[in-house]
Design a protein around this motif. Structure first.
Motif, PDB file in Angstrom:
ATOM      1  N   ASP A 127       0.872  -1.180   0.000  1.00 59.86           N
ATOM      2  CA  ASP A 127       0.000   0.000   0.000  1.00 59.86           C
ATOM      3  C   ASP A 127       0.905   1.225   0.000  1.00 59.86           C
ATOM      4  O   ASP A 127       1.370   1.679   1.048  1.00 59.86           O
ATOM      5  CB  ASP A 127      -0.898  -0.028   1.239  1.00 59.86           C
ATOM      6  CG  ASP A 127      -1.964   1.056   1.230  1.00 59.86           C
ATOM      7  OD1 ASP A 127      -1.737   2.091   0.591  1.00 59.86           O
ATOM      8  OD2 ASP A 127      -3.014   0.857   1.877  1.00 59.86           O
ATOM      9  N   LYS A 128       1.153   1.778  -1.181  1.00 56.55           N
ATOM     10  CA  LYS A 128       2.119   2.864  -1.327  1.00 56.55           C
ATOM     11  C   LYS A 128       1.689   4.121  -0.572  1.00 56.55           C
ATOM     12  O   LYS A 128       2.513   4.839  -0.012  1.00 56.55           O
ATOM     13  CB  LYS A 128       2.324   3.190  -2.806  1.00 56.55           C
ATOM     14  CG  LYS A 128       2.965   2.075  -3.612  1.00 56.55           C
ATOM     15  CD  LYS A 128       4.395   1.819  -3.151  1.00 56.55           C
ATOM     16  CE  LYS A 128       5.079   0.763  -3.989  1.00 56.55           C
ATOM     17  NZ  LYS A 128       6.441   0.467  -3.496  1.00 56.55           N
ATOM     18  N   ARG A 129       0.409   4.402  -0.593  1.00 53.30           N
ATOM     19  CA  ARG A 129      -0.080   5.591   0.095  1.00 53.30           C
ATOM     20  C   ARG A 129       0.179   5.489   1.601  1.00 53.30           C
ATOM     21  O   ARG A 129       0.717   6.408   2.219  1.00 53.30           O
ATOM     22  CB  ARG A 129      -1.573   5.781  -0.181  1.00 53.30           C
ATOM     23  CG  ARG A 129      -2.139   7.047   0.424  1.00 53.30           C
ATOM     24  CD  ARG A 129      -3.617   7.213   0.104  1.00 53.30           C
ATOM     25  NE  ARG A 129      -4.132   8.409   0.742  1.00 53.30           N
ATOM     26  CZ  ARG A 129      -4.091   9.618   0.221  1.00 53.30           C
ATOM     27  NH1 ARG A 129      -3.569   9.807  -0.971  1.00 53.30           N
ATOM     28  NH2 ARG A 129      -4.563  10.657   0.872  1.00 53.30           N
ATOM     29  N   ALA A 130      -0.207   4.366   2.184  1.00 54.31           N
ATOM     30  CA  ALA A 130       0.006   4.164   3.613  1.00 54.31           C
ATOM     31  C   ALA A 130       1.498   4.124   3.935  1.00 54.31           C
ATOM     32  O   ALA A 130       1.938   4.646   4.967  1.00 54.31           O
ATOM     33  CB  ALA A 130      -0.675   2.878   4.068  1.00 54.31           C
ATOM     34  N   GLU A 131       2.283   3.514   3.046  1.00 49.69           N
ATOM     35  CA  GLU A 131       3.734   3.422   3.266  1.00 49.69           C
ATOM     36  C   GLU A 131       4.362   4.816   3.281  1.00 49.69           C
ATOM     37  O   GLU A 131       5.192   5.125   4.143  1.00 49.69           O
ATOM     38  CB  GLU A 131       4.373   2.577   2.164  1.00 49.69           C
ATOM     39  CG  GLU A 131       5.874   2.405   2.331  1.00 49.69           C
ATOM     40  CD  GLU A 131       6.518   1.672   1.168  1.00 49.69           C
ATOM     41  OE1 GLU A 131       7.752   1.773   1.029  1.00 49.69           O
ATOM     42  OE2 GLU A 131       5.802   1.010   0.395  1.00 49.69           O
ATOM     43  N   SER A 132       3.971   5.659   2.334  1.00 46.85           N
ATOM     44  CA  SER A 132       4.514   7.009   2.287  1.00 46.85           C
ATOM     45  C   SER A 132       4.132   7.783   3.544  1.00 46.85           C
ATOM     46  O   SER A 132       4.968   8.483   4.131  1.00 46.85           O
ATOM     47  CB  SER A 132       3.990   7.740   1.041  1.00 46.85           C
ATOM     48  OG  SER A 132       4.415   9.086   1.047  1.00 46.85           O
ATOM     49  N   TYR A 133       2.888   7.647   3.949  1.00 47.55           N
ATOM     50  CA  TYR A 133       2.412   8.385   5.116  1.00 47.55           C
ATOM     51  C   TYR A 133       3.158   7.951   6.376  1.00 47.55           C
ATOM     52  O   TYR A 133       3.561   8.783   7.196  1.00 47.55           O
ATOM     53  CB  TYR A 133       0.911   8.177   5.276  1.00 47.55           C
ATOM     54  CG  TYR A 133       0.227   9.321   5.977  1.00 47.55           C
ATOM     55  CD1 TYR A 133       0.046  10.546   5.351  1.00 47.55           C
ATOM     56  CD2 TYR A 133      -0.224   9.191   7.284  1.00 47.55           C
ATOM     57  CE1 TYR A 133      -0.561  11.611   6.002  1.00 47.55           C
ATOM     58  CE2 TYR A 133      -0.834  10.244   7.940  1.00 47.55           C
ATOM     59  CZ  TYR A 133      -0.993  11.451   7.298  1.00 47.55           C
ATOM     60  OH  TYR A 133      -1.581  12.491   7.948  1.00 47.55           O
ATOM     61  N   ALA A 134       3.366   6.639   6.526  1.00 47.70           N
ATOM     62  CA  ALA A 134       4.068   6.125   7.707  1.00 47.70           C
ATOM     63  C   ALA A 134       5.544   6.510   7.681  1.00 47.70           C
ATOM     64  O   ALA A 134       6.115   6.922   8.702  1.00 47.70           O
ATOM     65  CB  ALA A 134       3.914   4.604   7.775  1.00 47.70           C
TER      66      ALA A 134
END
Length: 556
Positions: A394-401
């Motif tokens: 999940d790229k979006r969640a990965e970037s946010y984290a």
């Protein structure tokens, strides 16, 4: 004697030849009969076998769809994509184009969650193309309306509000013909939000009034409570807080008639959020505590705990917040890997960092004995979120984290680690289109460069963040409220800090003049953004530049 024997043997041989010929003739007849029977039976047998295989393929595809939906609801979007891709291929193989079109629509939703916009658009286009070439039927119409709804959601997420409205209006026409009032209600709520973003307040108000009247006339209480709650949540997002409260109270009344603790707790959470938006923290806490007392499912429990924790910080009830921390961490640790699990850790880590700052700023005898987690503890809470997001692809969640972890290192002045993580977060966003989080890491990079004394580099990073914010415009209103900060914390500082850097920058006369002009333009943009945020809409656009006004005044 020899002659007689010879004649006898000849007769025997002749008889044997006759018997052999007769047997062969009968065998041939039997073979021909068998061949005739096989020839007659084979087509129907083949047809039956083929039919069974197609039916089995269709059944397997339906099972895959159910698995994909379960994974989607569990927020395992990448796994959902893989399963739904298999389902779409299985439907195509069995010749079930309706099933394939429906699955492609669901596949687009999963792609959207991952920020894979090109793939999402491709799945929707393929679904619509299949549906256009099928005979008209109620089933086809229902799937077409669903696909148009999904397309509308995709358009709105991409900032194509007018296209979204057009798709939803087409879907609404179909729902009206089908008499599907439940889906029509959801569709109208989406339309109202799109109209509001475009600045068409009266039309949005009219649609929401129609939704309210429709809900009153739906006999199914479970549908009414969900509809009222959705309407109340949208009204809160649009800044219509009094109307939101009224509708949610109506939803609560219907929910209590169902005697479902889960449903009641969900409505209470929505009421708490509206009370918080109304700047009534005590009422919000009361709603959250009432919901918690109903022993809701784990997802709702975690949402409640995170809301209570941040609200206690907001009202400076630091000891109560730290008392709530062990339970909050324990519940989060129970969550299986999912986007919600990742965001829950991010939310808690951000609030713990805020707790440390608040206690430092309010240091007195009441706060001296409060034990807060160390920065290392917070980082260790957040690190699994990065790993979970990676495992989910999940790229979006990965970037946010990753970016949030970088901000922790920024706050502890470990600039090397902060740079590394911030750049990784920015790199991850290149795989998706997520300007609502991209600008945060661009801004973070600018702050880090400023700390290093690289003012020129910092200005460049801030300008990129500023342009990203400018491209968002109306989309800022629709950013997920569960993970966003307030405007004054997450948007306004980008403008103000960029102006400060531009005014600090040294250079020749021409460069200084350019910086002053840019600073003035940024201030104008900030004022516009503040107005848009106040009205919860991007209905306002700059009409004329300040220098144009001045030139007109001078010439006059």
């Amino acid at each position: 004697m020899g002659i007689k024997r010879s004649l006898f043997e000849q007769k025997i041989k002749l008889l044997l030849r006759q018997v052999r010929a007769t047997v062969q003739r009968h065998i041939s007849i039997i073979i021909l009969a068998v061949l005739f029977l096989v020839t007659a039976i084979l087509p129907s047998t083949a047809h039956m076998v083929t039919g069974n295989l197609l039916a089995q393929a269709s059944l397997n595809a339906e099972n895959l769809v159910e698995q994909g939906k379960a994974l989607y609801e569990a927020e395992k979007f990448n796994d959902a994509v893989k399963i739904l891709q298999q389902a779409a291929a299985a439907f195509a193989g069995s010749g079930d184009k309706l099933g394939q079109a429906m699955t492609l629509s669901n596949l687009s939703l999963a792609y959207q969650q991952l920020g894979l916009w090109k793939e999402a658009e491709g799945a929707i286009a393929q679904s619509l193309n299949l549906l256009q070439n099928l005979e008209r039927s109620q089933e086809r119409a229902g799937i077409l309306a669903q696909t148009l709804d999904v397309q509308g959601r995709l358009h709105l997420t991409r900032g194509q509000t007018e296209n979204a409205l057009n798709s939803w209006q087409q879907a609404a026409d179909i729902y009206k013909k089908l008499g599907d009032r439940v889906k029509l209600v959801r569709n109208h709520i989406n339309c109202a939000q799109a109209l509001q973003v475009l600045g068409f307040y009266n039309r949005a108000e009219n649609i929401l009034d129609e939704v309210k009247q429709t809900l009153q006339n739906i006999p199914d209480a479970s549908v009414r409570v969900e509809g009222f709650r959705s309407l109340g949540d949208v009204l809160r997002l649009l800044g219509k807080l009094r109307e939101s409260e009224e509708i949610l109270k109506e939803s609560l009344k219907v929910a209590k008639s169902l005697r479902s603790n889960q449903v009641i707790s969900e409505v209470l959470v929505s009421l708490g959020k509206t009370a918080r938006a109304q700047k009534n923290p005590q009422a919000a806490l009361n709603f959250f505590q009432q919901a918690a007392a109903l022993s809701p499912p784990i997802n709702t429990r975690i949402e409640l705990l995170l809301n209570r924790f941040s609200l206690l910080l907001e009202t400076q009830q630091f000891r109560a917040a730290t008392d709530l921390l062990p339970q909050t961490q324990s519940e989060i640790n129970k969550l299986p890997p999912s986007r919600m699990a990742v965001y829950a850790r991010i939310n808690l880590a951000q609030n713990l960092a805020r707790l440390k700052k608040e206690i430092k700023n309010h240091s007195n005898k009441d706060t001296n004995n409060i034990n807060t987690p160390s920065w290392l503890d917070i980082a260790q809470l957040l690190a699994p979120a990065v790993q979970q997001a990676k495992s989910l692809q999940d790229k979006r969640a990965e970037s946010y984290a990753t970016g949030t972890l970088g901000s922790l290192y920024e706050q502890t002045e470990q600039l090397s680690h902060a740079f590394d993580l911030t750049e990784k977060a920015l790199f991850t966003t290149q795989a998706i289109d997520a300007p609502d989080i991209t600008y945060q890491w661009q801004w973070q990079l600018g702050r880090l460069l400023k700390q290093k004394g690289d003012i020129k580099g910092a200005i460049a990073a801030y300008q990129v963040a500023f342009r990203t914010l400018q491209s968002l415009r109306s989309d800022l209103v629709a950013i997920n409220p569960d993970i966003q900060f307030s405007f004054t914390e997450s948007v306004e500082p980008v403008y103000r800090e960029l102006v400060d850097l531009q005014l600090q920058s040294k250079g020749n006369l021409e460069t200084t003049s350019q910086n002053l002009t840019q600073a003035r333009d940024v201030i104008e943009s900030l004022k516009l953004a503040e107005l848009n945020n106040f009205f919860r809409s991007a209905c306002l656009e700059p009409i004329v530049k300040l220098d144009e006004v001045l030139s007109q005044v001078i010439s006059y």
